[in-house]
Design an enzyme around this catalytic site. Structure first.
Site, short mmCIF file in Angstrom:
data_model
loop_
_atom_site.label_atom_id
_atom_site.label_comp_id
_atom_site.label_asym_id
_atom_site.label_seq_id
_atom_site.Cartn_x
_atom_site.Cartn_y
_atom_site.Cartn_z
N CYS A 171 -33.31 -11.72 47.35
CA CYS A 171 -33.09 -10.63 46.38
C CYS A 171 -34.40 -10.22 45.71
CB CYS A 171 -32.07 -11.06 45.34
SG CYS A 171 -31.64 -9.74 44.20
N CYS B 70 -34.30 -12.48 38.12
CA CYS B 70 -33.40 -13.23 37.23
C CYS B 70 -33.84 -14.71 37.22
CB CYS B 70 -31.96 -13.11 37.72
SG CYS B 70 -31.51 -11.40 38.07
N CYS C 181 -31.87 -17.60 38.97
CA CYS C 181 -31.16 -17.39 40.24
C CYS C 181 -31.84 -17.99 41.47
CB CYS C 181 -30.93 -15.90 40.47
SG CYS C 181 -29.83 -15.63 41.88
N CYS D 220 -13.70 -13.23 45.62
CA CYS D 220 -14.86 -12.49 45.15
C CYS D 220 -15.98 -12.56 46.18
CB CYS D 220 -15.34 -13.07 43.82
SG CYS D 220 -16.79 -12.20 43.17
N CYS E 203 -12.37 -8.83 44.72
CA CYS E 203 -13.43 -8.58 43.75
C CYS E 203 -14.75 -8.55 44.51
CB CYS E 203 -13.44 -9.72 42.73
SG CYS E 203 -14.76 -9.57 41.50
N CYS F 214 -14.86 -7.45 35.38
CA CYS F 214 -15.14 -8.87 35.21
C CYS F 214 -16.58 -8.97 34.75
CB CYS F 214 -14.93 -9.60 36.54
SG CYS F 214 -15.45 -11.33 36.50
N ARG G 82 -12.86 -17.40 32.55
CA ARG G 82 -13.10 -18.28 33.70
C ARG G 82 -14.14 -19.35 33.39
NH1 ARG G 82 -14.29 -14.66 37.31
NH2 ARG G 82 -12.07 -14.23 37.50
N1 SAM Z 1 -26.71 -9.72 42.60
C1 SAM Z 1 -25.56 -9.41 41.84
C2 SAM Z 1 -25.82 -9.40 40.35
O1 SAM Z 1 -26.80 -10.01 39.91
O2 SAM Z 1 -25.02 -8.81 39.63
C3 SAM Z 1 -24.38 -10.31 42.12
C4 SAM Z 1 -24.59 -11.78 42.42
S1 SAM Z 1 -25.28 -12.76 41.08
C5 SAM Z 1 -25.65 -14.26 41.93
C6 SAM Z 1 -23.83 -13.09 40.10
C7 SAM Z 1 -23.96 -13.97 38.89
O3 SAM Z 1 -24.12 -15.32 39.26
C8 SAM Z 1 -25.08 -13.73 37.92
O4 SAM Z 1 -24.87 -12.62 37.09
C9 SAM Z 1 -25.07 -15.02 37.12
O5 SAM Z 1 -24.19 -14.92 36.02
C10 SAM Z 1 -24.51 -16.04 38.12
N2 SAM Z 1 -25.51 -17.05 38.46
C11 SAM Z 1 -26.52 -16.93 39.36
N3 SAM Z 1 -27.27 -18.05 39.40
C12 SAM Z 1 -26.72 -18.92 38.52
C13 SAM Z 1 -27.07 -20.25 38.10
N4 SAM Z 1 -28.12 -20.88 38.61
N5 SAM Z 1 -26.30 -20.85 37.18
C14 SAM Z 1 -25.22 -20.19 36.67
N6 SAM Z 1 -24.87 -18.94 37.02
C15 SAM Z 1 -25.61 -18.30 37.91
C1 DTB Z 2 -19.95 -15.68 38.07
O1 DTB Z 2 -19.91 -15.41 36.85
N1 DTB Z 2 -20.37 -16.84 38.55
C2 DTB Z 2 -20.31 -16.84 40.01
C3 DTB Z 2 -19.74 -15.43 40.32
N2 DTB Z 2 -19.61 -14.84 39.02
C4 DTB Z 2 -20.44 -14.54 41.25
C5 DTB Z 2 -21.58 -17.21 40.65
C6 DTB Z 2 -22.15 -18.54 40.15
C7 DTB Z 2 -23.36 -18.82 40.95
C8 DTB Z 2 -23.94 -20.17 40.67
C9 DTB Z 2 -25.18 -20.41 41.47
C10 DTB Z 2 -24.98 -20.35 42.97
O2 DTB Z 2 -24.04 -20.98 43.50
O3 DTB Z 2 -25.79 -19.71 43.64
FE1 SF4 Z 3 -30.48 -10.96 42.66
FE2 SF4 Z 3 -29.69 -13.32 41.76
FE3 SF4 Z 3 -30.45 -11.47 40.05
FE4 SF4 Z 3 -28.14 -11.13 41.40
S1 SF4 Z 3 -28.59 -12.72 39.90
S2 SF4 Z 3 -29.72 -9.58 41.05
S3 SF4 Z 3 -28.69 -12.13 43.34
S4 SF4 Z 3 -31.76 -12.44 41.60
#
Ligand code: SAM
Ligand code: DTB
Ligand code: SF4
Length: 317
Positions: free
Chosen positions: A47, A51, A54, A91, A123, A183, A255
């Site tokens: 990506c 973030c 992430c 989802c 979702c 959501c 959730r």
């Molecule tokens: N890329 C899209 C976005 O950012 O909206 C969708 C996927 S993104 C991985 C969805 C959510 O996963 C993020 O908004 C964040 O709340 C959660 N997330 C990602 N990495 C995480 C982590 N290491 N621990 C907890 N939540 C995480």
């Molecule tokens: C949300 O609030 N948490 C989920 C889902 N929506 C997409 C994702 C959590 C991701 C945790 C880190 C991972 O598994 O990559």
């Molecule tokens: Fe990309 Fe992760 Fe940020 Fe979603 S949360 S926009 S997958 S870097």
């Protein structure tokens, strides 16, 4: 509610807070029901965003392998398995900054159509969306769109610099206008202050309509990301956050999301008591591990919980 009012709730003595949240929960919802939602990462890693939490951001070296987009058939197979295991919601997540009008999006539309035919709540979480794209997803049978605020407006630029809090709100607006359910939630343990947590709940609960679901994630600290050394949030902070969310948004599905693997059954039970009524099930979230379905079923059995049926709040379906 105002920030001052939410702050007063957040700071109540913990047992009072849990009791108050449990009362609100019982007065507004069937507290024996917990929604089971499953995640499928339809496009993993690589990506362009930054973030800080992430594992899928291309610029951090987290060891997550980049995967091209899944095939529709593979997604349907996983969705069927999830349904058999008790999930009522599926989802689909993509590591995208935003949706583009290209063949990948056409494929997502096909996936939505196919999973909707399984009679599950479908979702997606695909990053930023235009109103037009939201409408296309709605027409294909999408039920909900996940788009987290993640933290407060004030803290946003400390966590993400490649987009703004306003960008997030704009997508939520587009999603709502397209008649999808919303959501949206966030993460605790990013190094934010309590005022940031309260600020995020203030924004969510002052949207024109409360989100139908609010995921509360505990940060899963990922090696290679800027937040790799963050200390794990204590269960008490998780319970406090869930309880406050429940009181502030009485009818919303709250959730208990990322972070369950590190919680005992007793700790999760406190979260359900405090108003959590949804989980992600299946041994993987998007890229990180999650409790096994067998353990979760045993937990439901012990706590006397039952899986919530799909489309519970739809008068006619
Ligand atoms: N890329 C899209 C976005 O950012 O909206 C969708 C996927 S993104 C991985 C969805 C959510 O996963 C993020 O908004 C964040 O709340 C959660 N997330 C990602 N990495 C995480 C982590 N290491 N621990 C907890 N939540 C995480
Ligand atoms: C949300 O609030 N948490 C989920 C889902 N929506 C997409 C994702 C959590 C991701 C945790 C880190 C991972 O598994 O990559
Ligand atoms: Fe990309 Fe992760 Fe940020 Fe979603 S949360 S926009 S997958 S870097």
């Amino acid at each position: 509610m105002t920030k001052v009012e939410i702050t007063e709730i957040y700071n109540r003595p913990l047992l009072d807070l849990i009791y108050d949240a449990a009362t609100v929960h019982r007065n507004n919802n069937d507290y024996s029901e917990v929604q089971i939602s499953s995640l499928i990462s339809i496009k993993t890693g690589g990506c362009s965003e930054d973030c800080a939490y992430c594992p899928q951001a291309a610029r951090y070296h987290t060891g997550v392998e980049v995967h091209a987009m899944m095939k529709v058939g593979e997604v349907v197979e996983l969705a069927q398995k999830a349904k058999q295991a008790g999930s009522s919601r599926l989802c689909m997540g993509a590591a995208w900054r935003e949706v583009r009008d290209n063949r990948d999006f056409d494929r997502v539309i096909e996936m939505v159509t196919a999973v909707n035919a399984l009679d599950m709540e479908v979702c997606c979480t695909l990053g930023m969306l235009t109103f037009n794209q939201a409408t296309k997803l709605k027409e294909a049978g999408l039920y909900a769109y996940n788009h987290n605020l993640d933290t407060s407006e004030e803290n946003y630029s400390n966590i993400i610099t490649t987009r703004t809090f306003d960008d997030r709100l704009q997508t939520l607006h587009n999603v709502r206008k397209a008649n999808l359910t919303v959501c949206s939630g966030g993460i605790i343990g990013l190094g934010e202050t309590e005022q940031d947590r309260i600020g995020m709940l203030h924004t969510l609960s002052n949207l024109p309509q409360h989100p139908e679901s609010v995921p509360i994630n505990a940060l899963v600290a990922i090696k290679g990301t800027p937040l790799e050394n963050q200390q794990r949030v204590s269960v008490w902070e998780m319970v406090r956050m869930i309880a406050t969310t429940r009181i502030v948004m009485p009818k919303t599905v709250v959730r208990l999301s990322a972070g369950r693997l590190e919680m005992s059954l007793a700790e999760q039970a406190l979260c359900f008591m405090a108003g959590a009524n949804s989980i992600f099930a299946g041994d993987k979230l998007l890229t990180t591990p999650n409790p096994s379905i067998v353990d979760d079923m045993q937990m439901f059995e012990i706590l006397g919980l039952k899986p919530r049926k799909a489309f519970k709040n739809e008068p006619v379906h």
